[in-house]
Design an enzyme around this catalytic site. Structure first.
Site, short mmCIF file in Angstrom:
data_model
loop_
_atom_site.label_atom_id
_atom_site.label_comp_id
_atom_site.label_asym_id
_atom_site.label_seq_id
_atom_site.Cartn_x
_atom_site.Cartn_y
_atom_site.Cartn_z
N GLU A 31 25.43 5.85 -8.36
CA GLU A 31 25.66 7.26 -7.65
C GLU A 31 26.97 7.53 -7.38
OE1 GLU A 31 22.48 6.93 -4.52
OE2 GLU A 31 23.73 8.43 -3.44
N ASP B 235 26.24 13.08 6.40
CA ASP B 235 27.12 11.74 6.12
C ASP B 235 27.79 11.28 7.33
OD1 ASP B 235 26.81 11.08 3.52
OD2 ASP B 235 27.46 12.81 2.93
#
Lengths: 267, 405
Positions: free
Chosen positions: A49, A60
C-alpha cells in the site's frame, strides 16, 4: 485475473493470509520509497500500500501525519507517486500496488486522467479515505473503466444494514478499519475480530484485510486467524524514522513469518 | 421558515446535501453512520415545534436576542451616501453571532443523548461560545485550537478554561484553524458513541452547512423585520464578512429570493489577493474537497491545501461554506475582498464614529461598506452584519498600530 485477485487466489491455495505493508511515498525522499517498495516485495510483502501524501490527512494519527509532512517537504505530488509506480513496475510486474490517500489530489489531477494514468503506470487498486459510498459515483465509473479496484473501508460503526451499500461496487479486497479511531493508535483484540470479521464475511465474498493499529508479528498472526490480510503502516514508518531501510525490511520479513505461524480460526 | 417554494433559492441542499455541485458528505466510513444519524435527528428536531421554542427561549433569555438594528448615522454622514444600518450581533452573550449556532447544536446534542462536546476554534470565539453552552448545560467540553492561535489569542484560551473546557493546542500542519478542525474530526472518529461535534461555521459534511445556516438565519429574519419597522422596506444591499461564512449565510439567506436586494460577501484578502498571503477562497481558490464538503479551496496544482492568511483569525481559513460556493457560481451573491490594512482602517473608523469597537471580521465588511456607500444615493439602504465585538482583537490591532500595551 487482476494482480490482487491472483495474489489472494494463490494464498488461499497456500492457506495463509497476505501481508500488506504501507509506505508513505516520498518519506523522507523518493529514493527511499523506491528502495522500500523493491525491498518489501522480496521480504515477504504480498501487496504493498502506497500512501499518497496530503496536507490534511483527517483519518491519520500522528505517525502518518508526520510522514506526510516530511513527504510534502520532499516535493511529493500525485504525479510523482505515479512516477514511482512506473519505476517500480519496470522491475516488478507481479506485486500489486494499492494507492491510499484522500480525494482532493485526485480531483485536482482530474478523475479521468488520473484513473487512466494510474492504470497505465501499474496501480492495481485505490483506497480513498474521504470518499464514502454515498459519494463514490465521482470515482467508481472511471476506476472501473480502467480496471482499477476500488477498495472500501468498513468500520466498527458500519451496521449490518449498511454493509451491502458500502460494499456496492467494491472489488479487490475490503479494508476493515478495526478500531474506531485514527491510524496507528489502538489495536483490535482477538475478541474484537471474532465479533467483527464474521459479520463482514457474511456480506461479501471478497478477501478481508485488517488495518489500523497492527504492530507486531504476533498481532499480524492473530489477524490472520480471522481475516485474509494484515495491513501494517505506522509501526513501519516509526521504524524507518528511528533506523533505516534495512531494519524496516527485517521487520517486514518478521511480520511475514508471523503470518505463516497463524492458526486459521474457522468462521 | 422552511416551507419553501420549489423554485426558491432557499430550498437547498438536495437529498445528498448538495448545493449545485457543492457540499456533500466526504468523510471516512467510520463517521458516515454518525453523519446520517445526525441528519435524521436534525430533521426530526426541525419538525418538532418544541425544539424551535426551546431555541427561542434560550436565544431570548440567555443570548439576549433580538439583537438591535442600529442606524449608523454619524458613519452615514461621514461617508456621504447610502444609509448604513448595523445588525448588532456583537451584542449577543459572548460577543458574536457564534452563540446562535451553539445554542441550536447543543440542544440537538441533548436530544440525541450525547454526553460530551467537542469543537474547533480559530480566534476562540466559537470555542468560547461552545464552552459557554457546555457550562450552561453541564456537559464536558474539549476545544481544539491551533497552537499558533493559542499563543495569539490568550484571553480567549483563559476564558474557555474558566468556563470549564479543556483546550487542546494542535501542533500539526500550520497549527491554525484548518489543523484544529482536522484534530476535532480525529477526536470524533475515536469517540463516536458519546460525542457531539459542534462545528462553528456553515461548512463540513452535510447536514452541518444547512443546520448551521438554519440556526444563523435568526440574524437575517430579525434584520428584515426590524428594517421593515424602521424604513418600511427591504435593504438595497446586505453586506457581511466571510470566513467559513456562517454570519453571512445567516444574514443573506432570508433575502435570497428578494431579487432587488443585492448581497455582498466580503472575503479576507490578507496582504492582497495576489500576495500569496490571503484567505480569499472564492477569489483565488478553485473547487475541491476538504473537511467533508466540496467547495472552493485555496490549493496548489497538486490539490494540496494552502495555508490561509488574514489579520483576522476568524477569517483565516482556506475554504468556505458550500452554499456560498454555489451562490457565487450562480451569481446571486457578489463576493469581494478586503485587505488587512483596509480592515484595520475600518476598525478605527467604526470605533471613532459610532463608539462601537468591531471585531476584525466585520471590520472587513465595514471596509467594503465604506467604499460602497459614497457611490450610492442617499435614499439607498445598506444593511451590514456587525457580527462580533472587537475586545478580543485589541492586542492584534495595538501591535499593528505599533502600540505597546
Amino acid at each position: 485475473m487482476s494482480r490482487i485477485a491472483a495474489v489472494f487466489a494463490n494464498l488461499r491455495a497456500e492457506g495463509r493470509a497476505a501481508l500488506i505493508p504501507f509506505v508513505e511515498a516520498y518519506d523522507p525522499n523518493r529514493a527511499t520509497t523506491i528502495e522500500l517498495l523493491t525491498g518489501m516485495a522480496t521480504h515477504g510483502a504480498d501487496i504493498i500500500e502506497i500512501g499518497v501524501p496530503f496536507t490534511d490527512p483527517m483519518a491519520d494519527g500522528p505517525t502518518i501525519q508526520a510522514a506526510g509532512r516530511r513527504a510534502l517537504d520532499a516535493g511529493a505530488s500525485l504525479h510523482g507517486v505515479l512516477d514511482i509506480v512506473r519505476e517500480f513496475r519496470s522491475a516488478n510486474n507481479h506485486t500489486p500496488l494499492v494507492l491510499m490517500g484522500y480525494l482532493n489530489p485526485i480531483l485536482s489531477y482530474g478523475v479521468d486522467a488520473f484513473t487512466q494514468d494510474a492504470a497505465a503506470a501499474g496501480v492495481d487498486g485505490l483506497i480513498v479515505v474521504d470518499l464514502p459510498t454515498e459519494e463514490c459515483d465521482l470515482l467508481l465509473p472511471a476506476a472501473t473503466l480502467n480496471e482499477l479496484d476500488v477498495i472500501r473501508l468498513i468500520a466498527p460503526t458500519t451496521s449490518d444494514e449498511r454493509l451491502p451499500k458500502v460494499l456496492e461496487g467494491s472489488s479487490g479486497f475490503v479494508y476493515y478499519v478495526s478500531i474506531t479511531g485514527i491510524t496507528g493508535t489502538r489495536t483490535a483484540s482477538a475478541a474484537d475480530l471474532a465479533r467483527d470479521i464474521p459479520r463482514i464475511r457474511r456480506a461479501t465474498s471478497l478477501p478481508i484485510a485488517v488495518g489500523f493499529g497492527v504492530r507486531t508479528p504476533e498481532h499480524a498472526a492473530t489477524i490472520a486467524g480471522f481475516a485474509d490480510a494484515a495491513i501494517v503502516a505506522s509501526a513501519l514508518i516509526e521504524k524507518l524514522c528511528a533506523t533505516n531501510v534495512a531494519t524496516v525490511l527485517e521487520d517486514v520479513a518478521a511480520l511475514a513469518a508471523g503470518l505463516r505461524t497463524a492458526v486459521k480460526i474457522p468462521a | 421558515m422552511n416551507e419553501l417554494l420549489k423554485n426558491s433559492l432557499r430550498s437547498g441542499p438536495d437529498g445528498r446535501g448538495r448545493f449545485g455541485e457543492f457540499g456533500g458528505r466526504f468523510v471516512a466510513e467510520t463517521l458516515m453512520p454518525l453523519i446520517l444519524e445526525l441528519e435524521t435527528a436534525y430533521e426530526a428536531a426541525k419538525a418538532d415545534p418544541s425544539f424551535q421554542s426551546e431555541i427561542d427561549y434560550y436565544l431570548k433569555h440567555y443570548v439576549g436576542r433580538p439583537s438591535a438594528l442600529w442606524f449608523a448615522e454619524r458613519l452615514t454622514k461621514s461617508l456621504g451616501g447610502a444609509k448604513i444600518y448595523f445588525k448588532r450581533d456583537e451584542l449577543n452573550h459572548t460577543g458574536a453571532h457564534k452563540i446562535n449556532n451553539c445554542i441550536g447544536q447543543i440542544l440537538l446534542a441533548r436530544r440525541m443523548g450525547k454526553t460530551r462536546i467537542i469543537a474547533e476554534t480559530g480566534a476562540g470565539q466559537h470555542g468560547v461560545a461552545t464552552a459557554t453552552v457546555c457550562a450552561l448545560f453541564g456537559l464536558p467540553c474539549t476545544i481544539y485550537m491551533g497552537a499558533v492561535d493559542v499563543e495569539r489569542q490568550k484571553p480567549n484560551v483563559f476564558r474557555m478554561k474558566l468556563l470549564g473546557a479543556e483546550v487542546v493546542p494542535v501542533k500539526s500542519g500550520a497549527a491554525t484553524l484548518k489543523d484544529a478542525m482536522n484534530d476535532a474530526m480525529r477526536d470524533w472518529v475515536a469517540n463516536v458513541r458519546d460525542t457531539f461535534y459542534i462545528i462553528g461555521t456553515a461548512a463540513g459534511p452535510h447536514p452541518y452547512p444547512a443546520m448551521v445556516r438554519d440556526f444563523q438565519c435568526v440574524i437575517g429574519n430579525e434584520a428584515r423585520a426590524q428594517l421593515h419597522e424602521a424604513e418600511g422596506r427591504l435593504p438595497d444591499v446586505a453586506v457581511a464578512a466571510i470566513g467559513g461564512g456562517s454570519n453571512a449565510i445567516g444574514l443573506f439567506h432570508p433575502f435570497l429570493d428578494d431579487a432587488a436586494v443585492q448581497l455582498i460577501g466580503v472575503e479576507a484578502a490578507g496582504h492582497g489577493l495576489d500576495s500569496g498571503a490571503t484567505a480569499a477562497s472564492l477569489s483565488r481558490g478553485r473547487p475541491g474537497v476538504l473537511h467533508g464538503n466540496r467547495t472552493y479551496l485555496l490549493q496548489n496544482d497538486d490539490g494540496q491545501i494552502l495555508e490561509a492568511h488574514s489579520i483576522s483569525a476568524g477569517l483565516d481559513y482556506p475554504g468556505i461554506g458550500p452554499e456560498h460556493s454555489w451562490l457565487h457560481d450562480i451569481g446571486r451573491v457578489e463576493y469581494v475582498a478586503i485587505t488587512d490594512n483596509e480592515a484595520l482602517e475600518a476598525f478605527q473608523l467604526c470605533t471613532r464614529t459610532e463608539g462601537i469597537i468591531p471585531a476584525l471580521e466585520p471590520a472587513h465588511a465595514l471596509a467594503y461598506v465604506a467604499k460602497l456607500a459614497p457611490t450610492l444615493d442617499a435614499d439607498k439602504i445598506i444593511l451590514m452584519n456587525l457580527c462580533g465585538r472587537g475586545d478580543k482583537d485589541i492586542f492584534t490591532v495595538a501591535e499593528h498600530l505599533g502600540v505597546n500595551l
